[in-house]
Design a protein around this motif. Structure first.
Motif, PDB file in Angstrom:
ATOM      1  N   UNK A   1      -0.559   5.294  -0.238  1.00 42.98           N
ATOM      2  CA  UNK A   1      -1.132   5.748   1.508  1.00 42.98           C
ATOM      3  C   UNK A   1      -0.115   7.261   0.936  1.00 42.98           C
TER       4      UNK A   1
ATOM      5  N   UNK B   1       6.604  10.958  -1.991  1.00 40.78           N
ATOM      6  CA  UNK B   1       5.928  10.685  -0.640  1.00 40.78           C
ATOM      7  C   UNK B   1       6.341   9.467   0.382  1.00 40.78           C
TER       8      UNK B   1
ATOM      9  N   UNK C   1      10.256   5.266  15.588  1.00 45.73           N
ATOM     10  CA  UNK C   1      10.615   4.343  15.870  1.00 45.73           C
ATOM     11  C   UNK C   1      11.593   4.906  16.978  1.00 45.73           C
TER      12      UNK C   1
ATOM     13  N   UNK D   1       7.606   9.213   4.098  1.00 41.71           N
ATOM     14  CA  UNK D   1       7.149   8.039   4.671  1.00 41.71           C
ATOM     15  C   UNK D   1       7.915   7.070   5.408  1.00 41.71           C
TER      16      UNK D   1
ATOM     17  N   UNK E   1       9.391   9.794   8.641  1.00 38.68           N
ATOM     18  CA  UNK E   1       8.168   9.413   9.746  1.00 38.68           C
ATOM     19  C   UNK E   1       8.329   7.894  10.900  1.00 38.68           C
ATOM     20  N   UNK E   2       9.016   6.944   9.567  1.00 38.91           N
ATOM     21  CA  UNK E   2       8.506   5.970  10.641  1.00 38.91           C
ATOM     22  C   UNK E   2       9.934   5.559  11.805  1.00 38.91           C
TER      23      UNK E   2
ATOM     24  N   UNK F   1       1.654   6.453   5.547  1.00 36.00           N
ATOM     25  CA  UNK F   1       3.177   4.957   6.067  1.00 36.00           C
ATOM     26  C   UNK F   1       4.017   4.883   7.169  1.00 36.00           C
ATOM     27  N   UNK F   2       4.294   5.979   7.129  1.00 39.65           N
ATOM     28  CA  UNK F   2       4.980   5.737   8.532  1.00 39.65           C
ATOM     29  C   UNK F   2       4.576   5.642   9.539  1.00 39.65           C
TER      30      UNK F   2
ATOM     31  N   UNK G   1       1.877  10.024   2.736  1.00 41.99           N
ATOM     32  CA  UNK G   1       3.384   9.745   3.330  1.00 41.99           C
ATOM     33  C   UNK G   1       3.120   9.257   5.248  1.00 41.99           C
TER      34      UNK G   1
ATOM     35  N   UNK H   1       2.263   2.897  10.197  1.00 36.92           N
ATOM     36  CA  UNK H   1       2.006   1.371   9.004  1.00 36.92           C
ATOM     37  C   UNK H   1       4.093   1.154   9.016  1.00 36.92           C
ATOM     38  N   UNK H   2       4.720   1.809   9.282  1.00 37.02           N
ATOM     39  CA  UNK H   2       5.824   1.376   9.203  1.00 37.02           C
ATOM     40  C   UNK H   2       6.579   0.910  10.771  1.00 37.02           C
ATOM     41  N   UNK H   3       5.977   1.601  11.023  1.00 29.63           N
ATOM     42  CA  UNK H   3       6.684   2.123  12.860  1.00 29.63           C
ATOM     43  C   UNK H   3       5.827   1.439  13.614  1.00 29.63           C
TER      44      UNK H   3
ATOM     45  N   UNK I   1       0.493  -1.605  -0.382  1.00 26.46           N
ATOM     46  CA  UNK I   1      -0.162  -0.221  -0.061  1.00 26.46           C
ATOM     47  C   UNK I   1       1.036   1.521   0.080  1.00 26.46           C
ATOM     48  N   UNK I   2       2.186   1.126   0.601  1.00 25.22           N
ATOM     49  CA  UNK I   2       2.717   2.301   0.481  1.00 25.22           C
ATOM     50  C   UNK I   2       3.890   2.669  -0.458  1.00 25.22           C
TER      51      UNK I   2
END
Lengths: 141, 222
Positions: free
Chosen positions: B5, A39, A51, A43, A46-47, B10-11, B7, B13-15, A20-21
């Motif tokens: 999705x 984008x 964390x 993502x 941000x991930x 997406x972020x 950004x 979801x990854x975390x 989906x990403x």
């Protein structure tokens, strides 16, 4: 819940999210690498940021201190990273992505998947024969 | 696939997946390590019973086993001190040395449980299912034999196999590079960088840098 069932749920959720990403789209990955679209970079940032904030909290509120393996720099870190980067741009896939692409119906990802196994096997052979430094491993994580 | 999705989602979801992986499976997420484990099993076969027992044992078990083996070899402490009562050297010092090694509360958790081949295979197979569900829900599931993507096609349509060779060579580099760097996008990029691990920071800069450079070279060549 059995370990296999939990492992399976995690794999499905990760595969779904990566799809989906947009990480499973060769074109979308290249729009990221050429900065045509920020984008997916955002993502990722941000991930990582979430964390970075979360791990210290996890550590503080864990009953027993979590054992997270250290990831030191060794002689294969830079060269391995560079090889992986070139391969990622060519195939449009990091290791999990080849499998996600297969699920989406991209049958050609079988070539990527075969390549990943062959490359992993080849490097382990080359490492034992010529390099022999301690590379650590993801296996213990 | 047009259902990408934004950004921020997406972020999240990854975390979320990385944290859930830790809480549910008790390990940091690291996908290339699963490939390495499978290749190792293929090359070297299953670990023998002794190696498996050693790696699956808790610290308490290990200490008990060492103590038992020590007693079997040299005799228990009581017997030793009775037999050598006249000796100035007592065996108590050995006992305290061993006690100092033991953690105050011996952990029952394994030092490092060896995951089975089935666990790795199930995880990788489930990634396929995740991709399948995503495509089904988006209504975009269609089997394509040729590598998909307009940019990809415009770059590699005339290469052998319509780009299949590019995918194979790219895959070999991904497999060799991730094993050499001991990590990939999940283990180094997400989990290692967020724990500020030096090896992960260097590897991540290296693979993103090399990928960006390669992508620009491909654009220029086309």
């Amino acid at each position: 819940m059995s370990t296999l069932l939990r492992t399976s749920i995690l794999g499905i959720v990760l595969g779904f999210a990566l799809s989906r990403i947009g990480f499973s789209s060769w074109d979308e990955v290249h729009r990221m690498f050429t900065f045509e679209s920020l984008r997916m970079f955002l993502a990722f940032v941000v991930g990582v940021t979430l964390l970075t904030l979360a791990w210290p909290l996890v550590r503080r509120f864990s009953a027993t201190p979590p054992r997270w393996s250290a990831r030191p720099i060794h002689r294969g870190t830079l060269a391995g990273g560079l090889l992986f980067g070139v391969g990622w741009a060519l195939s449009g896939a990091c290791p999990s992505i080849a499998l996600v692409q297969l699920g989406e119906g991209q049958a050609a990802a079988l070539f990527t998947l075969a390549g990943i196994f062959v490359g992993n096997w080849l490097y382990s052979w080359v490492h034992e024969r010529y390099f022999r430094w301690s590379a650590g491993s993801c296996v213990d994580d | 696939m047009t259902h990408h999705w934004p950004w921020w989602l997406g972020g999240l979801a990854l975390a979320g997946v990385a944290l859930t992986h830790w809480f549910v499976l008790g390990r940091q997420m690291a996908v290339s390590g699963r490939f390495t484990a499978i290749v190792n099993r293929w090359r070297f076969g299953a670990p023998d019973a002794g190696a498996r027992a050693l790696q699956n044992a808790s610290r308490a078990d290990l200490l008990a086993a060492i103590q038992a083996a020590t007693h079997a070899e040299f005799g228990a402490q009581e017997e030793a001190s009775n037999a050598h009562a006249s000796s100035t050297r007592t065996s108590e010092s050995d006992g305290t040395a061993l006690a100092a090694l033991a953690p105050s509360e011996p952990s029952a958790a394994p030092v490092s449980r060896v995951r089975t081949l089935a666990e790795h295979a199930v995880f990788l197979g489930s990634l396929v299912l995740g991709g399948l569900f995503s495509a089904l829900l988006a209504g975009s599931l269609e089997l394509s034999l040729a590598p998909s993507g307009e940019i990809f096609a415009s770059l590699f349509a005339k290469t052998p196999g319509g780009g299949a060779l590019v995918l194979l060579v790219g895959g070999v580099l991904v497999g060799a590079g991730t094993r050499m760097a001991a990590g990939c996008t999940s283990g180094h990029g997400l989990c290692g960088v967020s724990r500020l691990q030096p090896g992960s920071l260097l590897a991540t800069v290296a693979f993103f840098g090399a990928a960006v450079a390669t992508a620009f070279v491909l654009r220029v060549l086309s």
